[in-house]
Write an enzyme that holds these catalytic residues in place. Structure first.
Site, PDB file in Angstrom:
ATOM      1  CG  ASP A 156      -5.452  -6.903  -6.379  1.00 30.09           C
ATOM      2  OD1 ASP A 156      -4.825  -7.743  -5.716  1.00 30.09           O
ATOM      3  OD2 ASP A 156      -5.240  -5.682  -6.302  1.00 30.09           O
TER       4      ASP A 156
ATOM      5  N   GLY B 211       0.223  -4.849   2.427  1.00 31.53           N
ATOM      6  CA  GLY B 211      -0.809  -5.104   3.437  1.00 31.53           C
ATOM      7  C   GLY B 211      -0.770  -6.555   3.890  1.00 31.53           C
TER       8      GLY B 211
ATOM      9  NE  ARG C 163      -4.780   1.128  -2.415  1.00 32.82           N
ATOM     10  CZ  ARG C 163      -3.853   0.959  -1.480  1.00 32.82           C
ATOM     11  NH1 ARG C 163      -3.670   1.883  -0.572  1.00 32.82           N
ATOM     12  NH2 ARG C 163      -3.105  -0.122  -1.451  1.00 32.82           N
TER      13      ARG C 163
ATOM     14  CG  ASP D 155      -7.021  -5.835  -2.207  1.00 35.74           C
ATOM     15  OD1 ASP D 155      -7.814  -5.799  -1.249  1.00 35.74           O
ATOM     16  OD2 ASP D 155      -6.187  -4.943  -2.434  1.00 35.74           O
TER      17      ASP D 155
END
Ligand code: F6P
Length: 327
Positions: free
Chosen positions: A133, A14, A175, A131
């Site tokens: 993450d 992404g 997600r 994100d």
């Protein structure tokens, strides 16, 4: 003695605001250290298909402020196959590229780790994902812009929610990670935040709505798309059944969170880490992501970076902070 002469640079997975600033930094650092820099178009697909372009000082002019990625990006299926990776290696060799900087998130680093082990090819990763993450960096490139996009949108939703005395469930990206939801939720003054890392989000929300203040005109619940109860839509359904007197609306922010001009924090992070990636390769680093921890540039092995561990915000203390602030 370091033999690197030509560094390939690609963006994968992404896109994230600040990826262009990172590309610019890699290209300019490469030129500064007398290296050739080759752009790879569309991430790992570009390696497999031999889609390369020469980069010079001018090819990265006037992009630091632009969202998206001038090199394009993809989630490559062909690079997941042994044949695809062999093709990628052959293309790299044929074009004289002897090291790579890959800009992306956990999927990008997982692919890089496999490739590096199969072909003993030097690769450094840059954390480019909204994100946040990844372990080994306090913040990823794109996260700051994304959470600012979210709070700007939620501030607008708050205006209409307040005018109509409504409860809004707002679904944000993430997600597998609730970090966008958590930080933007605190920044937007959300009444509750539901994230995949917490098992008790829905129960806590129901308890808070049952026992909390009834005189608030508006209520905002931020939910990460990967929440265990489901997305925002499912949460709305549960809330409508439990609280039939509430006027409830649902809003999905979606891909607007990935676009837009990067914030100064993201531009500076991308610039600093992009230069460090090139310096890392020149100094013999490989198989690592370069991040920033406590303001220091730090190299973390891909296998550790993708684990999304030692992420401070998903601790109960941060969730308690949300509860305290929502009184
Ligand atoms: O990994 C970044 C991310 O924006 C996630 O937060 C989101 O779940 C996903 O990408 C969406 O991917 P796509 O653009 O392929 O729908």
């Amino acid at each position: 003695m370091n033999k690197i002469k030509n560094i390939g640079v690609l963006t994968s997975g992404g896109d994230a605001p600040g990826m262009n600033a990172a590309i610019r930094a890699v290209v300019r650092a490469g030129i500064y250290y007398n290296l050739k820099v080759t752009g790879v178009i569309r991430g790992y697909d570009g390696l497999v298909n031999g889609n390369f372009m020469d980069m010079d000082r001018k090819s990265v002019a006037n992009i630091i402020q632009r969202g998206g990625t001038i090199l394009k990006t993809a989630r490559s299926d062909s690079f997941r196959t042994v044949e695809g990776r062999q093709q990628a290696y052959d293309n790299l060799k044929a074009n004289g590229i002897d090291a790579l900087v890959v800009i992306g998130g956990d999927g990008t680093f997982t692919g890089a780790d496999i490739f590096m082990q199969e072909f003993d090819f030097p690769i450094i990763g840059l954390p480019g994902t909204i994100d946040n993450d990844l372990a080994g960096t306090d913040f990823t490139i794109g996260y700051d812009t994304a959470i600012n996009t979210v709070i700007n949108a939620v501030d607008k939703i708050r205006d209409t929610a307040e005018s109509h005395n409504r409860l809004f469930v707002v679904e944000v990206m993430g997600r597998d990670s609730g970090l966008i939801a958590l930080r933007s939720g605190i920044g937007a003054g959300a009444e509750a935040i539901l994230i995949p890392e917490s098992q008790t989000g829905m129960e806590d929300l129901i308890t808070r709505l049952e026992h909390g203040r009834k005189d608030k005109a508006s209520k905002i619940v931020i939910v990460a798309e990967g929440d265990i109860v489901g997305g925002g839509f499912d949460i709305c359904e549960v809330l409508k059944e439990k609280f039939p007197t509430y006027d409830i609306r649902f809003s999905v922010l979606g891909h607007i969170q990935r676009g837009g001009s990067p914030t100064c924090m993201d531009r500076v992070l991308a610039s600093r880490l992009g230069v460090s990636a090139v310096e890392g390769l020149v100094n013999g680093h490989s198989g690592e992501m370069v991040g920033q921890l406590n303001r220091q540039v730090v190299f973390t092995p891909f296998s550790h970076a993708i684990k999304h561990i030692d992420v401070e915000e998903v601790t109960p203390a941060w969730l308690e902070l949300v509860e305290i602030l929502s009184l």
